[in-house]
Design an enzyme around this catalytic site. Structure first.
Site, PDB file in Angstrom:
ATOM      1  N   ASN A  36       0.810  -1.221   0.000  1.00  0.00           N
ATOM      2  CA  ASN A  36       0.000   0.000   0.000  1.00  0.00           C
ATOM      3  C   ASN A  36       0.845   1.273   0.000  1.00  0.00           C
ATOM      4  O   ASN A  36       0.322   2.362   0.245  1.00  0.00           O
ATOM      5  CB  ASN A  36      -0.915   0.018   1.232  1.00  0.00           C
ATOM      6  CG  ASN A  36      -1.966  -1.068   1.192  1.00  0.00           C
ATOM      7  OD1 ASN A  36      -2.492  -1.399   0.137  1.00  0.00           O
ATOM      8  ND2 ASN A  36      -2.276  -1.631   2.348  1.00  0.00           N
ATOM      9  N   HIS A 125     -14.330  -1.953   4.776  1.00  0.00           N
ATOM     10  CA  HIS A 125     -13.274  -2.680   5.469  1.00  0.00           C
ATOM     11  C   HIS A 125     -13.827  -3.558   6.596  1.00  0.00           C
ATOM     12  O   HIS A 125     -14.832  -3.230   7.224  1.00  0.00           O
ATOM     13  CB  HIS A 125     -12.275  -1.687   6.085  1.00  0.00           C
ATOM     14  CG  HIS A 125     -11.337  -1.090   5.102  1.00  0.00           C
ATOM     15  ND1 HIS A 125     -11.295   0.257   4.832  1.00  0.00           N
ATOM     16  CD2 HIS A 125     -10.393  -1.652   4.308  1.00  0.00           C
ATOM     17  CE1 HIS A 125     -10.365   0.500   3.927  1.00  0.00           C
ATOM     18  NE2 HIS A 125      -9.805  -0.644   3.594  1.00  0.00           N
ATOM     19  N   GLU A 166     -16.674   4.227   1.801  1.00  0.00           N
ATOM     20  CA  GLU A 166     -15.242   4.503   1.671  1.00  0.00           C
ATOM     21  C   GLU A 166     -14.961   5.320   0.420  1.00  0.00           C
ATOM     22  O   GLU A 166     -15.663   5.184  -0.583  1.00  0.00           O
ATOM     23  CB  GLU A 166     -14.450   3.192   1.617  1.00  0.00           C
ATOM     24  CG  GLU A 166     -14.610   2.355   2.869  1.00  0.00           C
ATOM     25  CD  GLU A 166     -13.822   1.056   2.813  1.00  0.00           C
ATOM     26  OE1 GLU A 166     -13.024   0.873   1.868  1.00  0.00           O
ATOM     27  OE2 GLU A 166     -13.992   0.224   3.716  1.00  0.00           O
ATOM     28  N   SER A 170     -10.936  -1.071  -1.195  1.00  0.00           N
ATOM     29  CA  SER A 170      -9.634  -1.735  -1.197  1.00  0.00           C
ATOM     30  C   SER A 170      -9.560  -2.957  -2.091  1.00  0.00           C
ATOM     31  O   SER A 170      -8.475  -3.342  -2.520  1.00  0.00           O
ATOM     32  CB  SER A 170      -9.262  -2.141   0.232  1.00  0.00           C
ATOM     33  OG  SER A 170     -10.247  -3.004   0.779  1.00  0.00           O
ATOM     34  N   ASP A 195     -14.677   6.695   5.227  1.00  0.00           N
ATOM     35  CA  ASP A 195     -13.346   6.118   5.441  1.00  0.00           C
ATOM     36  C   ASP A 195     -12.432   6.516   4.286  1.00  0.00           C
ATOM     37  O   ASP A 195     -12.638   6.091   3.151  1.00  0.00           O
ATOM     38  CB  ASP A 195     -13.473   4.600   5.553  1.00  0.00           C
ATOM     39  CG  ASP A 195     -12.147   3.910   5.850  1.00  0.00           C
ATOM     40  OD1 ASP A 195     -11.112   4.600   5.923  1.00  0.00           O
ATOM     41  OD2 ASP A 195     -12.150   2.673   5.993  1.00  0.00           O
ATOM     42  N   HIS A 198      -7.675   4.646   1.783  1.00  0.00           N
ATOM     43  CA  HIS A 198      -6.868   4.484   0.565  1.00  0.00           C
ATOM     44  C   HIS A 198      -6.748   5.770  -0.249  1.00  0.00           C
ATOM     45  O   HIS A 198      -6.143   5.754  -1.322  1.00  0.00           O
ATOM     46  CB  HIS A 198      -7.436   3.350  -0.291  1.00  0.00           C
ATOM     47  CG  HIS A 198      -7.204   1.999   0.294  1.00  0.00           C
ATOM     48  ND1 HIS A 198      -6.033   1.302   0.139  1.00  0.00           N
ATOM     49  CD2 HIS A 198      -8.002   1.216   1.081  1.00  0.00           C
ATOM     50  CE1 HIS A 198      -6.111   0.143   0.776  1.00  0.00           C
ATOM     51  NE2 HIS A 198      -7.293   0.072   1.358  1.00  0.00           N
ATOM     52  N   LYS A 229      -0.829   3.795   4.739  1.00  0.00           N
ATOM     53  CA  LYS A 229      -0.867   3.514   3.296  1.00  0.00           C
ATOM     54  C   LYS A 229      -0.154   4.644   2.556  1.00  0.00           C
ATOM     55  O   LYS A 229       1.062   4.667   2.512  1.00  0.00           O
ATOM     56  CB  LYS A 229      -2.314   3.314   2.861  1.00  0.00           C
ATOM     57  CG  LYS A 229      -2.955   2.089   3.540  1.00  0.00           C
ATOM     58  CD  LYS A 229      -4.394   1.925   3.187  1.00  0.00           C
ATOM     59  CE  LYS A 229      -4.979   0.628   3.736  1.00  0.00           C
ATOM     60  NZ  LYS A 229      -4.966   0.528   5.214  1.00  0.00           N
TER      61      LYS A 229
END
Length: 387
Positions: A36, A125, A166, A170, A195, A198, A229
């Protein structure tokens, strides 16, 4: 049957299904397409030097935080860093957590109450699902990025409603429709928990994420940022109102009952964002690499159907079947590309895939070579892509 035998039987079942997990160490001789570390900051020597110098210059150095932040683990550095993070993320306040996992678990286990409703995207997640499970609220998943399904569930929700999504998912590398989510939440008086794991570091001014970049941050109840990340260090934080942060200090068990982040981690977080501020070209270079990869992919018509559309560093290749997916990954690894399989039960059965992570340090030649090798491997390995 003894507990040891029961555990062994469970492991044997996993092994038989091809889903047994094992710890592995990254092979530095292979080209990294799995970590990541999107901006290359975890391996950046200049950032490492800045962190070391800043840490050495701190007057009151401790090897560990010595306790929870409510006892002995708090420090002026914690407080100062949280103020800087609140400014960066354009929120009234911010609260540090030991990881993004801890932050996600904290917010959903502490805030929704019995009689309330949590409605979450099915692809969020595991940490968010864990937090929802630990709450006493009703909880329901909605189909991935399906606003109609979300609205149907919101119409039936009780109590305070919390919608969880998110910025970048992911497993698929696609984006949530933030504006539409915000608008829908406002229509029904729901609270959006967003969230940015990423997207932290990868989008937004000085790496402050997609919500700030799209100027929608003030319409979101709570945002979670992860530093392990894009920023290349460790830890996480929740950004939101002062009332939200004070509530979490009083009720968030992952904060209250754990030893605080040590000083070195705090220094690393601060210096990472300072470094990003001084090197915003890193973002531009990463996005240029993503565009190059997608353009190069278009020259392989046989590959395109296997790839999920993504303009993020996460490029997912659906294979299907644990054994088949692992076989393709092993062949790529043997050719020098560190690509890892994502197997069920991490993803749904039938949706096993390779997750290719692009980084600032992946050269155009390396990306082209990966696609070339992948096309050869897939031609020689019969596969079926499951939608």
């Amino acid at each position: 049957m003894s507990i040891q035998q029961k555990l062994k039987d469970k492991l044997n079942q996993r092994e038989a299904s091809g889903s047994l997990r094992k710890l592995s160490v990254a092979d530095k001789n292979k080209i990294d397409f799995c970590s990541n570390d999107y901006l290359g900051l975890a391996r950046n020597k200049s950032l490492h030097q800045r962190i070391q110098e800043a840490y050495t210059n701190v007057s009151d150095i401790h090897n560990g935080a010595t306790g929870s932040r409510l006892i002995s683990g708090n420090s002026e550095y914690h407080i100062s860093l949280e103020k800087k993070l609140a400014s960066l993320f354009q929120s009234e306040s911010a609260l540090l957590f030991n990881s993004g996992y801890a932050a996600n678990t904290a917010i959903l286990s502490a805030i929704p109450q019995k009689g309330d409703t949590i409605i979450y995207d099915e692809y969020i997640h595991a940490s968010l699902k864990e937090g929802a499970r630990l709450s006493f609220a009703n909880r329901f998943a909605f189909h991935h990025n399906d606003l109609h399904d979300l609205e149907r569930k919101m119409q039936k929700a009780t109590g305070d409603v919390f919608v969880v999504a998110e910025s970048v998912y992911s497993m698929d590398g696609d984006f949530a429709p933030l504006l539409e989510l915000v608008t829908l939440c406002e229509k029904y008086g729901a609270n959006l928990i967003w969230d940015e794991a990423h997207s932290t570091g990868v989008w937004g001014r000085e790496g402050n994420g997609i919500a700030c970049m799209e100027n929608l941050h003030e319409r979101i109840f709570a945002r979670v940022y992860t530093f392990g990340k894009g920023p290349g260090v460790h830890g996480g934080c929740i950004a939101g109102s002062e009332v939200l942060i004070q509530y979490l200090i009083n009720f968030a068990r992952p904060l209250i009952y754990t030893t605080a982040l040590p000083l070195h981690s705090l220094v690393s977080i601060e210096e990472s964002f300072r470094f990003q501020q001084d090197h915003m070209i890193l973002q531009d270079s990463l996005h240029a690499s993503i565009q190059f990869f997608r353009k190069a992919l278009s020259t392989y018509p046989s590959l395109e159907p296997h790839f999920i559309e993504s303009q993020s560093p996460i490029q997912a290749v659906k294979i299907g079947g644990n054994q088949r997916t692992r076989m393709v990954a092993i062949q790529l690894q043997q050719s020098g590309f560190d690509v890892r399989p994502i197997l069920s039960p991490t993803v749904k059965e039938g949706e096993e895939r390779l997750r290719i992570c692009l980084h600032l340090y992946n050269t155009e030649q390396e990306m082209e070579a990966l696609l070339e090798e992948l096309s050869i491997v897939l031609q020689n390995t019969p596969i079926s892509v499951e939608n």
